[in-house]
Write a protein that holds these residues in place. Structure first.
Motif, PDB file in Angstrom:
ATOM      1  N   GLY A  10       0.812  -1.203   0.000  1.00  0.00           N
ATOM      2  CA  GLY A  10       0.000   0.000   0.000  1.00  0.00           C
ATOM      3  C   GLY A  10       0.841   1.247   0.000  1.00  0.00           C
ATOM      4  O   GLY A  10       2.051   1.204  -0.225  1.00  0.00           O
ATOM      5  N   LEU A  11       0.189   2.362   0.253  1.00  0.00           N
ATOM      6  CA  LEU A  11       0.835   3.666   0.308  1.00  0.00           C
ATOM      7  C   LEU A  11       1.025   4.071   1.759  1.00  0.00           C
ATOM      8  O   LEU A  11       0.085   4.030   2.553  1.00  0.00           O
ATOM      9  N   VAL A  12       2.240   4.461   2.096  1.00  0.00           N
ATOM     10  CA  VAL A  12       2.558   4.859   3.463  1.00  0.00           C
ATOM     11  C   VAL A  12       3.557   6.008   3.421  1.00  0.00           C
ATOM     12  O   VAL A  12       4.367   6.107   2.498  1.00  0.00           O
ATOM     13  N   GLN A  13       3.493   6.875   4.412  1.00  0.00           N
ATOM     14  CA  GLN A  13       4.436   7.981   4.496  1.00  0.00           C
ATOM     15  C   GLN A  13       5.764   7.525   5.086  1.00  0.00           C
ATOM     16  O   GLN A  13       5.826   6.535   5.825  1.00  0.00           O
ATOM     17  N   ALA A  14       6.820   8.233   4.747  1.00  0.00           N
ATOM     18  CA  ALA A  14       8.136   7.920   5.288  1.00  0.00           C
ATOM     19  C   ALA A  14       8.100   7.892   6.808  1.00  0.00           C
ATOM     20  O   ALA A  14       7.484   8.754   7.442  1.00  0.00           O
ATOM     21  N   GLY A  15       8.757   6.888   7.373  1.00  0.00           N
ATOM     22  CA  GLY A  15       8.748   6.697   8.810  1.00  0.00           C
ATOM     23  C   GLY A  15       7.662   5.763   9.298  1.00  0.00           C
ATOM     24  O   GLY A  15       7.700   5.336  10.461  1.00  0.00           O
ATOM     25  N   GLY A  16       6.735   5.424   8.437  1.00  0.00           N
ATOM     26  CA  GLY A  16       5.640   4.541   8.795  1.00  0.00           C
ATOM     27  C   GLY A  16       6.002   3.084   8.679  1.00  0.00           C
ATOM     28  O   GLY A  16       7.152   2.717   8.429  1.00  0.00           O
ATOM     29  N   SER A  17       4.994   2.232   8.838  1.00  0.00           N
ATOM     30  CA  SER A  17       5.195   0.789   8.848  1.00  0.00           C
ATOM     31  C   SER A  17       4.175   0.084   7.976  1.00  0.00           C
ATOM     32  O   SER A  17       3.065   0.575   7.773  1.00  0.00           O
ATOM     33  N   LEU A  18       4.573  -1.065   7.470  1.00  0.00           N
ATOM     34  CA  LEU A  18       3.697  -1.960   6.735  1.00  0.00           C
ATOM     35  C   LEU A  18       4.040  -3.390   7.103  1.00  0.00           C
ATOM     36  O   LEU A  18       5.187  -3.691   7.447  1.00  0.00           O
ATOM     37  N   ARG A  19       3.057  -4.263   7.007  1.00  0.00           N
ATOM     38  CA  ARG A  19       3.248  -5.686   7.257  1.00  0.00           C
ATOM     39  C   ARG A  19       2.805  -6.454   6.022  1.00  0.00           C
ATOM     40  O   ARG A  19       1.627  -6.422   5.657  1.00  0.00           O
ATOM     41  N   LEU A  20       3.753  -7.118   5.373  1.00  0.00           N
ATOM     42  CA  LEU A  20       3.466  -7.930   4.204  1.00  0.00           C
ATOM     43  C   LEU A  20       3.295  -9.384   4.613  1.00  0.00           C
ATOM     44  O   LEU A  20       3.959  -9.863   5.531  1.00  0.00           O
ATOM     45  N   SER A  21       2.422 -10.082   3.905  1.00  0.00           N
ATOM     46  CA  SER A  21       2.189 -11.491   4.154  1.00  0.00           C
ATOM     47  C   SER A  21       2.301 -12.261   2.847  1.00  0.00           C
ATOM     48  O   SER A  21       1.953 -11.756   1.779  1.00  0.00           O
ATOM     49  N   CYS A  22       2.771 -13.482   2.939  1.00  0.00           N
ATOM     50  CA  CYS A  22       2.884 -14.356   1.784  1.00  0.00           C
ATOM     51  C   CYS A  22       2.544 -15.773   2.212  1.00  0.00           C
ATOM     52  O   CYS A  22       3.130 -16.293   3.162  1.00  0.00           O
ATOM     53  N   THR A  23       1.635 -16.390   1.499  1.00  0.00           N
ATOM     54  CA  THR A  23       1.253 -17.763   1.779  1.00  0.00           C
ATOM     55  C   THR A  23       1.605 -18.647   0.590  1.00  0.00           C
ATOM     56  O   THR A  23       1.198 -18.360  -0.539  1.00  0.00           O
ATOM     57  N   THR A  69      11.803  -7.050   9.724  1.00  0.00           N
ATOM     58  CA  THR A  69      11.865  -8.317  10.429  1.00  0.00           C
ATOM     59  C   THR A  69      10.989  -9.334   9.711  1.00  0.00           C
ATOM     60  O   THR A  69       9.812  -9.077   9.468  1.00  0.00           O
ATOM     61  N   SER A  70      11.573 -10.467   9.365  1.00  0.00           N
ATOM     62  CA  SER A  70      10.811 -11.528   8.721  1.00  0.00           C
ATOM     63  C   SER A  70      10.561 -12.659   9.710  1.00  0.00           C
ATOM     64  O   SER A  70      11.368 -12.913  10.604  1.00  0.00           O
ATOM     65  N   SER A  71       9.448 -13.331   9.527  1.00  0.00           N
ATOM     66  CA  SER A  71       9.088 -14.453  10.376  1.00  0.00           C
ATOM     67  C   SER A  71       8.199 -15.390   9.589  1.00  0.00           C
ATOM     68  O   SER A  71       7.645 -15.013   8.555  1.00  0.00           O
ATOM     69  N   ARG A  72       8.062 -16.612  10.093  1.00  0.00           N
ATOM     70  CA  ARG A  72       7.247 -17.604   9.410  1.00  0.00           C
ATOM     71  C   ARG A  72       6.363 -18.359  10.377  1.00  0.00           C
ATOM     72  O   ARG A  72       6.748 -18.633  11.514  1.00  0.00           O
ATOM     73  N   ASP A  73       5.188 -18.678   9.908  1.00  0.00           N
ATOM     74  CA  ASP A  73       4.260 -19.548  10.593  1.00  0.00           C
ATOM     75  C   ASP A  73       3.855 -20.608   9.582  1.00  0.00           C
ATOM     76  O   ASP A  73       3.028 -20.354   8.701  1.00  0.00           O
ATOM     77  N   LYS A  74       4.486 -21.773   9.685  1.00  0.00           N
ATOM     78  CA  LYS A  74       4.331 -22.825   8.681  1.00  0.00           C
ATOM     79  C   LYS A  74       4.739 -22.265   7.317  1.00  0.00           C
ATOM     80  O   LYS A  74       5.868 -21.811   7.162  1.00  0.00           O
ATOM     81  N   ASN A  75       3.845 -22.249   6.347  1.00  0.00           N
ATOM     82  CA  ASN A  75       4.193 -21.744   5.022  1.00  0.00           C
ATOM     83  C   ASN A  75       3.635 -20.356   4.747  1.00  0.00           C
ATOM     84  O   ASN A  75       3.378 -20.001   3.591  1.00  0.00           O
TER      85      ASN A  75
END
Length: 128
Positions: A10-23, A69-75
């Protein structure tokens, strides 16, 4: 049968945060390599972070180390992105496959070619 699907961009301003997910679905087990890659217009693809469950290794590129920071929960693979900068903007792709080597190899130019399955990407735009 195997599918890799990303979400969370998505769109976020500098200094902000996003959380990406991949299954990654359709694999016979969760003992696979998964990784995040990004590509900005006019630039080469960059390996951001990779995790290999086979040896428990995790890799981060120098440009994101300490912020992502990356992390995994199963796949399912997550990428927590904090303190975002304009140069973090780009299309983020998730990849999945099998391999015996450390995560740093699979995030590199040679190792990344061994991924057999890629998602369609999710756009991250950081405004300043």
């Amino acid at each position: 049968q195997v599918q890799v699907v990303e979400s969370g961009g998505g769109l976020v301003q500098a200094g902000g945060s996003l959380r990406l997910s991949c299954t990654a679905s359709g694999f016979p087990s969760d003992d696979i390599v998964m990784g995040w890659f990004r590509q900005a217009p006019g630039k080469e693809r960059e390996g951001v972070s990779c995790i290999n469950r086979a040896d428990g290794s995790t890799y981060y590129s120098d440009s994101v180390k300490g912020r992502f920071t990356s992390s995994r929960d199963k796949n399912t693979l997550y990428l927590e992105m904090n303190s975002l900068k304009a140069e973090d903007s780009g299309m983020y792709y998730c990849a999945a496959g099998r391999g015996r080597y450390s995560a740093d190899y699979y995030c590199g130019p040679s190792g990344s070619r061994t991924f057999g399955h890629w998602g369609r990407g999710t756009q991250v735009t950081v405004s300043s």
